[in-house]
Design an enzyme around this catalytic site. Structure first.
Site, PDB file in Angstrom:
ATOM      1  N   GLY A  36      19.066 -14.257  99.973  1.00  0.00           N
ATOM      2  CA  GLY A  36      18.457 -14.779 101.205  1.00  0.00           C
ATOM      3  C   GLY A  36      18.875 -16.193 101.536  1.00  0.00           C
ATOM      4  O   GLY A  36      18.790 -16.617 102.679  1.00  0.00           O
ATOM      5  N   GLU A  64      14.116 -42.242 113.562  1.00  0.00           N
ATOM      6  CA  GLU A  64      15.409 -41.694 113.993  1.00  0.00           C
ATOM      7  C   GLU A  64      16.356 -42.859 114.252  1.00  0.00           C
ATOM      8  O   GLU A  64      15.997 -43.811 114.956  1.00  0.00           O
ATOM      9  CB  GLU A  64      15.203 -40.849 115.269  1.00  0.00           C
ATOM     10  CG  GLU A  64      16.462 -40.445 115.993  1.00  0.00           C
ATOM     11  CD  GLU A  64      17.436 -39.616 115.144  1.00  0.00           C
ATOM     12  OE1 GLU A  64      17.046 -38.562 114.644  1.00  0.00           O
ATOM     13  OE2 GLU A  64      18.602 -40.065 114.987  1.00  0.00           O
ATOM     14  N   CYS A  84      18.035 -20.017 104.281  1.00  0.00           N
ATOM     15  CA  CYS A  84      17.298 -19.473 105.425  1.00  0.00           C
ATOM     16  C   CYS A  84      16.013 -18.762 104.989  1.00  0.00           C
ATOM     17  O   CYS A  84      14.922 -19.084 105.442  1.00  0.00           O
ATOM     18  CB  CYS A  84      18.215 -18.525 106.185  1.00  0.00           C
ATOM     19  SG  CYS A  84      17.394 -17.550 107.419  1.00  0.00           S
ATOM     20  N   GLY A 136      14.598 -38.718 110.219  1.00  0.00           N
ATOM     21  CA  GLY A 136      15.473 -37.782 110.917  1.00  0.00           C
ATOM     22  C   GLY A 136      14.698 -36.964 111.929  1.00  0.00           C
ATOM     23  O   GLY A 136      13.649 -36.404 111.598  1.00  0.00           O
ATOM     24  N   HIS A 143       5.836  -9.873 135.469  1.00  0.00           N
ATOM     25  CA  HIS A 143       4.752 -10.800 135.761  1.00  0.00           C
ATOM     26  C   HIS A 143       3.468 -10.355 135.067  1.00  0.00           C
ATOM     27  O   HIS A 143       3.177  -9.156 135.063  1.00  0.00           O
ATOM     28  CB  HIS A 143       4.519 -10.845 137.276  1.00  0.00           C
ATOM     29  CG  HIS A 143       3.370 -11.715 137.669  1.00  0.00           C
ATOM     30  ND1 HIS A 143       3.457 -13.085 137.661  1.00  0.00           N
ATOM     31  CD2 HIS A 143       2.106 -11.399 138.054  1.00  0.00           C
ATOM     32  CE1 HIS A 143       2.291 -13.582 138.036  1.00  0.00           C
ATOM     33  NE2 HIS A 143       1.444 -12.583 138.289  1.00  0.00           N
ATOM     34  N   ALA A 161      21.416 -20.200 111.064  1.00  0.00           N
ATOM     35  CA  ALA A 161      21.495 -18.885 110.433  1.00  0.00           C
ATOM     36  C   ALA A 161      22.223 -17.876 111.319  1.00  0.00           C
ATOM     37  O   ALA A 161      23.071 -17.108 110.847  1.00  0.00           O
ATOM     38  CB  ALA A 161      20.081 -18.392 110.114  1.00  0.00           C
TER      39      ALA A 161
END
Ligand SMILES: Cc1cc2nc3c(=O)[nH]c(=O)nc-3n(C[C@H](O)[C@H](O)[C@H](O)COP(=O)(O)OP(=O)(O)OC[C@H]3O[C@@H](n4cnc5c(N)ncnc54)[C@H](O)[C@@H]3O)c2cc1C
Length: 473
Positions: A41, A210, A44, A187, A452, A327
């Site tokens: 796996g 950041e 991810c 980050g 809708h 991924a």
């Protein structure tokens, strides 16, 4: 017994690798998959997409519960968060899918090796050998006509620091025993803002640092501005253009110091610090030096068919230079390689048609060119923007923040990019990917019927807004 020569051996069982192995087998190729971990796996499934989204789902329910009376539900005014149960559910989701992968390996008759794979050099008479160090310490050589490298990536750390119980990467943070009261996230890419959003929902004091002047810097500038506004509204302390970030551990966690955008020194004390500053390709101990592959800052460069410079060796997923580390990019590259190895029809991964999704609150999703990129490329750009405030399903969901932004080419009307911040963004982006894939024009999208009431109707209004004709605003 005669030696088995596989048609394809895939090194790495993350989404890129296992997808490639399954599709290769579906084409009738004899496939093998090597993974160093005891569970398939990759990042991810084990430490990335899936566990984080399971936790974000709990955060979403939690946020709704906080306002339950608004939706006509009394008696849940003081819900209690059970962190251990939350982690257990996250683990259960992961386990179900790792077992699912084991089943898929058997179903598709893929031979799996649990061990660490290394290349041994160029092919001999068209046959490659991969040396596998198995879990029990023994070594086995796996032979194949084609080798697919899919070894993924590791979290990058700030220079001079090591992950531990206070300074965390995506790996450690998924296992912390208790919910921290405060968190500094370094980050503001997808990983950083998802964790910031998650821990804020659960009541932590969250600071985001950041170094660039924009939040979610890979996104369209207006999306970054809107996220900044909405994160601040949620009480998340977002600091852009920060410099000189330092972490000093102390008995209460860590003191993080930095220089803010105005050049002023700042500090934040937090129980935990998450470092989310990108991911480094896992190619350092793969035996590349024995081949013609010369990595570029660790990344493997390929052509459009994911072929490396070593004949018969492909690379896919997070280790590939020039493609986003996602991924679905890795798994699509895996499908392309499987088709090529089988001599079947394939289409290369098109960089401008890759959806990017960020599952924070509000969600962000985009595909294609940003407004700035379209202008740089010389398009005569025509933009439309539709706010979710005009969408009836958004009202039902109590999620009026955000907008849909459509970037189009004024000359031919082609849709060049769609950028969404708001409810279900990560779901409704699928339509936009298809629109770009089929080179749809704004007019064609304006005459595409949307059910809708749905959030997707905001796209219909978004496309119409390019012509100044959104109906619901
Ligand atoms: C917190 C977080 C959240 C994320 N969320 C998303 C998301 O929502 N959507 C999205 O698209 N992407 C997301 N990503 C990115 C995504 O996880 C990666 O892009 C993806 O896992 C890359 O797949 P891969 O197959 O290339 O590598 P990986 O998933 O890293 O798998 C590589 C595998 O190779 C094995 N391996 C490594 N070296 C060897 C070796 N020498 N021999 C044998 N086996 C080896 C490893 O054990 C591992 O199983 C997220 C990442 C993080 C960290």
């Amino acid at each position: 017994m005669p030696e088995t020569i596989f048609d394809a051996v895939v090194v790495g069982g993350g989404p890129a690798g296992y997808t490639c192995a399954i599709r290769a087998s579906q084409y009738g190729l004899k496939a093998a998959l090597i993974d160093a971990n005891d569970r398939l796996g990759g990042t991810c499934l084990l430490w990335g997409c899936i566990p984080t989204k399971a936790m974000l789902f709990t955060a979403e329910i939690w946020d709704h519960l906080k306002h339950a009376d608004r939706y006509g539900i009394d008696g849940v005014a003081e819900p209690k968060l059970n962190w251990k149960a939350l982690l257990a559910r996250k683990d259960d989701v992961v386990t179900r899918h790792t077992k699912g992968l084991d089943f898929l390996m058997k179903k598709n008759k893929i031979t799996t090796f649990k061990g660490y794979g290394r290349l041994t050099g160029s092919a001999n008479d068209g046959i490659h050998s991969v040396e596998v160090k198995l879990a029990d310490g023994t070594t086995q050589t796996v032979k194949a006509k084609n080798v697919v490298l899919a070894t993924g990536s590791d979290a990058r750390m700030l220079p001079g620091y090591k992950a531990d119980e206070t300074i965390l990467t995506n790996y450690e943070i998924l296992k912390i025993a208790d919910l921290p009261k405060s968190l500094v996230v370094i980050g503001s890419g997808a990983v950083g803002v998802e964790f910031a959003s998650l821990f804020k929902s659960f009541g932590a004091d969250v600071t985001v640092l950041e170094m660039l002047p924009r939040a979610v810097p890979a996104e369209d500038e207006e999306i970054g501005k809107e996220l900044l506004r909405l994160f601040k509204k949620r009480g998340i302390d977002v600091n852009l253009s920060v410099k000189d970030t330092k972490i000093e551990k102390n008995k209460d966690g860590a003191l993080v110091s930095f220089t803010d955008a105005n050049g002023k020194p700042q500090t934040r004390q937090a129980e935990k610090v998450l470092v989310a500053v990108g991911r480094a390709p896992r190619t350092y101990d793969l035996g590349l030096d024995k081949t013609k592959i010369v990595p570029d800052r660790g990344f493997i460069m390929t052509n459009e068919w994911m072929e490396t410079t070593e004949p018969g060796i492909y690379a896919i997923g997070d280790i590939v230079g020039g493609l986003p580390q996602l991924a679905h990019v890795g798994s699509m590259a895996g499908l392309v390689v499987a088709a090529r190895m089988a001599g079947k029809f394939a289409k290369p991964v098109n960089r401008t048609r890759i959806p990017g999704c960020t599952y924070c609150d509000p969600q962000i999703a985009s595909v294609g060119l940003t407004e700035a990129q379209a202008k740089e490329k010389g398009f005569q750009v025509k933009v439309g923007k539709f706010p979710f405030v005009g969408n009836s399903k958004a009202t039902i969901l109590d999620a009026h923040d955000g907008f849909v932004k459509v970037v189009s080419d004024a000359k031919y009307g082609e849709v060049l990019g769609v950028h969404i911040i708001g409810p279900y963004a990560t779901e409704i982006i699928a339509e936009c990917v298809t629109a770009l894939e089929l080179e749809a024009t704004v007019e064609e999208m304006m005459f595409t019927i949307h059910a809708h009431p749905t959030v997707a109707e905001a796209l219909l209004d978004g496309f119409s807004s390019v012509e100044g004709m959104a109906v619901n605003v």
